[in-house]
Design a protein around this motif. Structure first.
Motif, PDB file in Angstrom:
ATOM      1  N   GLU A  36       0.792  -1.840  -0.152  1.00  0.00           N
ATOM      2  CA  GLU A  36      -0.092  -0.447  -0.275  1.00  0.00           C
ATOM      3  C   GLU A  36       1.422   1.255  -0.050  1.00  0.00           C
ATOM      4  O   GLU A  36      -0.076   2.233  -0.351  1.00  0.00           O
ATOM      5  CB  GLU A  36      -1.069   0.246   1.187  1.00  0.00           C
ATOM      6  CG  GLU A  36      -0.348   0.338   2.341  1.00  0.00           C
ATOM      7  CD  GLU A  36      -1.311  -0.004   3.010  1.00  0.00           C
ATOM      8  OE1 GLU A  36      -0.651   0.040   4.636  1.00  0.00           O
ATOM      9  OE2 GLU A  36      -2.266  -0.995   3.608  1.00  0.00           O
ATOM     10  N   ASN A  40       1.643   2.611  -3.899  1.00  0.00           N
ATOM     11  CA  ASN A  40       0.866   3.392  -3.180  1.00  0.00           C
ATOM     12  C   ASN A  40       0.232   3.427  -5.177  1.00  0.00           C
ATOM     13  O   ASN A  40      -0.875   3.525  -5.387  1.00  0.00           O
ATOM     14  CB  ASN A  40       0.810   3.942  -2.830  1.00  0.00           C
ATOM     15  CG  ASN A  40      -0.436   4.867  -2.087  1.00  0.00           C
ATOM     16  OD1 ASN A  40      -0.885   6.293  -2.958  1.00  0.00           O
ATOM     17  ND2 ASN A  40      -0.717   4.793  -1.034  1.00  0.00           N
ATOM     18  N   ARG A  44      -3.024   3.307  -6.049  1.00  0.00           N
ATOM     19  CA  ARG A  44      -4.734   4.049  -6.535  1.00  0.00           C
ATOM     20  C   ARG A  44      -5.064   4.246  -7.300  1.00  0.00           C
ATOM     21  O   ARG A  44      -6.337   3.887  -7.532  1.00  0.00           O
ATOM     22  CB  ARG A  44      -3.632   5.529  -6.023  1.00  0.00           C
ATOM     23  CG  ARG A  44      -3.570   5.570  -4.608  1.00  0.00           C
ATOM     24  CD  ARG A  44      -3.377   7.263  -5.165  1.00  0.00           C
ATOM     25  NE  ARG A  44      -2.960   7.279  -3.356  1.00  0.00           N
ATOM     26  CZ  ARG A  44      -3.124   8.631  -3.002  1.00  0.00           C
ATOM     27  NH1 ARG A  44      -3.083   9.684  -3.558  1.00  0.00           N
ATOM     28  NH2 ARG A  44      -2.085   8.778  -1.814  1.00  0.00           N
ATOM     29  N   LYS A  45      -4.947   4.252  -8.423  1.00  0.00           N
ATOM     30  CA  LYS A  45      -5.454   4.133 -10.273  1.00  0.00           C
ATOM     31  C   LYS A  45      -5.965   2.599 -10.439  1.00  0.00           C
ATOM     32  O   LYS A  45      -7.229   2.826 -10.399  1.00  0.00           O
ATOM     33  CB  LYS A  45      -4.041   3.637 -10.495  1.00  0.00           C
ATOM     34  CG  LYS A  45      -3.564   4.575 -11.717  1.00  0.00           C
ATOM     35  CD  LYS A  45      -3.186   4.717 -12.410  1.00  0.00           C
ATOM     36  CE  LYS A  45      -1.914   6.044 -13.251  1.00  0.00           C
ATOM     37  NZ  LYS A  45      -1.186   5.729 -14.519  1.00  0.00           N
ATOM     38  N   ASN A  50      -7.229   5.553  -1.949  1.00  0.00           N
ATOM     39  CA  ASN A  50      -5.796   5.990  -1.279  1.00  0.00           C
ATOM     40  C   ASN A  50      -5.100   4.429  -0.359  1.00  0.00           C
ATOM     41  O   ASN A  50      -6.011   4.744   0.655  1.00  0.00           O
ATOM     42  CB  ASN A  50      -5.262   7.023  -0.894  1.00  0.00           C
ATOM     43  CG  ASN A  50      -3.597   6.797   0.213  1.00  0.00           C
ATOM     44  OD1 ASN A  50      -3.187   5.850   0.090  1.00  0.00           O
ATOM     45  ND2 ASN A  50      -3.204   7.987   0.322  1.00  0.00           N
ATOM     46  N   TRP A  56      -9.201  -1.551   2.179  1.00  0.00           N
ATOM     47  CA  TRP A  56      -9.067  -1.768   1.014  1.00  0.00           C
ATOM     48  C   TRP A  56      -9.282  -3.074   0.917  1.00  0.00           C
ATOM     49  O   TRP A  56      -9.788  -3.377  -0.729  1.00  0.00           O
ATOM     50  CB  TRP A  56      -7.773  -0.957   0.291  1.00  0.00           C
ATOM     51  CG  TRP A  56      -6.495  -1.215   0.538  1.00  0.00           C
ATOM     52  CD1 TRP A  56      -6.042  -0.967   1.707  1.00  0.00           C
ATOM     53  CD2 TRP A  56      -5.526  -2.136  -0.051  1.00  0.00           C
ATOM     54  NE1 TRP A  56      -4.588  -1.334   2.163  1.00  0.00           N
ATOM     55  CE2 TRP A  56      -4.602  -2.221   0.497  1.00  0.00           C
ATOM     56  CE3 TRP A  56      -5.725  -3.358  -0.836  1.00  0.00           C
ATOM     57  CZ2 TRP A  56      -3.176  -2.984  -0.041  1.00  0.00           C
ATOM     58  CZ3 TRP A  56      -4.233  -3.993  -1.816  1.00  0.00           C
ATOM     59  CH2 TRP A  56      -3.440  -3.469  -0.712  1.00  0.00           C
TER      60      TRP A  56
END
Length: 147
Positions: A36, A40, A44-45, A50, A56
């Motif tokens: 993460e 990152n 994120r994409k 985030n 997540w």
């Protein structure tokens, strides 16, 4: 051509849930090791959030389900929402590729079953020690298994 491929994947997923579940496991393994913080930007994409600031595991499962031609639950971002994914499976009939929801303190965590023993379930998922990895959880923590 893309529409035909998408329709074929959807029909395949409904016609053969066991094969579709195995596809989710293979898909999840492609992201193994992604962290993460270190990864990152890429995460994120892919996830749209985030991961260093947001739980997540549900986001990761939504990504894996969509990439495998499956439809995630309506509010897939929450681990608990995966209690409504696919069809229920008894622990005795669980197979690699099944979605497993476990108790995680006061909340929930979701991942994909890679192995089940008498005492533990090995899951691959996101947000497991801050990365996509296989982790072992006590079978007593299993809340639901879905296929």
């Amino acid at each position: 051509m893309r529409v035909i491929a998408l329709l074929a994947a959807a029909i395949f997923a409904f016609a053969a849930p066991e094969v579709a579940s195995a596809g989710m496991l293979a898909q999840a393994k492609q992201y193994a090791g992604m962290h993460e913080v270190k990864n990152n930007g890429r995460l994120r994409k892919m996830l749209g959030i985030n991961p260093a600031r947001t739980p997540w595991c549900g986001h990761f499962m939504g990504l894996v389900a969509r990439k495998s031609g499956r439809t995630p639950p309506k509010d897939f971002t929450f681990a608990r929402s995966w209690l409504r994914f696919g069809s229920p499976v008894r622990v005795a009939y669980a197979k690699p590729g099944d979605v497993v929801v476990i108790r995680n303190g006061r909340g929930y965590h979701v991942g994909i079953l890679s192995q089940l023993t008498k005492s533990a379930a090995k899951l691959i998922g996101g947000n497991q020690s801050g990365r996509v990895q296989e982790s072992q959880f006590s079978r007593g923590r299993i809340v639901a298994i879905r296929r």
